[in-house]
Design a protein around this motif. Sequence first.
Motif: not given
Lengths: 126, 234
Positions: A74-79, B54-55
């Motif tokens: 999920p953090s990587a997608v947060g890019i 995305p959120g």
Amino acid sequence: MVLKTITILSQLALIHVFYFAGVGLAHILSLPVPGSIVGLVLLLLSLFAGIVKLEWIEKAGGWLLAELLLFFVPSAVGILNYKEILNWQGLETVLLILISTFIVMAATGFTAEKLYRRKRKGGHTS
Amino acid sequence: MTTALIILIGTIVTYVIYRASKIVYKKWPLPFFHPLLLCPLILIAIIQLSHLDPGEYALSSSLWTHMLGPATVAFAIPIYKHAHLLRKNIMIILTSIAAGTLVAIGSSLLLSLVMQFNGDLLISILPRSITTPIAIEVSKTIGGLPTLTTVFVIVTGVTGGIIGPYVIRLMALKSPVARGLALGMGAHGVGTNKAMEYGEQEGTFSTIGMIMAAGMTLIWAGLLIPSLLQITIL
């Protein structure tokens, strides 16, 4: 199958107890260290003290460590939220990180390997 | 849709695509198919094509992000199992990680100056080699942007997970201590995940390397980085 799931879930719950204890302790004492690291130390101390047996947490712990990459996804997608770095400078940044990470790994590994060999040689002669 | 349903869907979709990515990488172990590259790219494509927020995805997959906490706690297990290895090699570990953290900060700073990065970007990139929660703390301490640092930590992890095996081969790292420390120092949790594929000893040294790297970088953030920044920027 059901029994295995129950085992893993209850072990996961026990690991969570240490996690939340760590988070709480870090918060109360306003430590400059994240709660998860405090939790790690608490669990390690409990293992050494014999309060917690390895078998009580080993299955769930093994699963958590084996699937670690999943927790970064999920953090990587947060890019996606940083579209402004998806440009030329972003490419430069990735290049910087690539070169620097290479140097860091090489320097760390080189130092450790040299010291390890010297220690082994020293051990033979003395 | 209720929040519970969103989380259920996000959790399952993320898991299924992650599993599929792992299968692909196992069959074709090409750098480009690394699960932490392939899986997010597929998810990003899905989010973009279906015009999702995305959120909302971040919320829907928050269960997996949460698991990073307990997973960090679980690193106590390999450390406990191999405590004797750590005691035996403590000097090697401390020296190598001291070298590694200084090289990490130094090379990031020098390369940033060469590439003419400015203020926020430069400061936020310095703590990128360490595990996310502590990198965020360090970033705050030295005046960077924690969110930007998080992105750099992830990119470092993906990069390090991919190039780690090449570095090990190129530098002819034979001992578990050198392999583990290089991976844990260079690519935090992602490197440690790779180290565990080499063996339990490598995984343990990598874990301890990752934790020591975070601890030492916290110290450098207080003692060294402020004066380094003053010399180079002002």
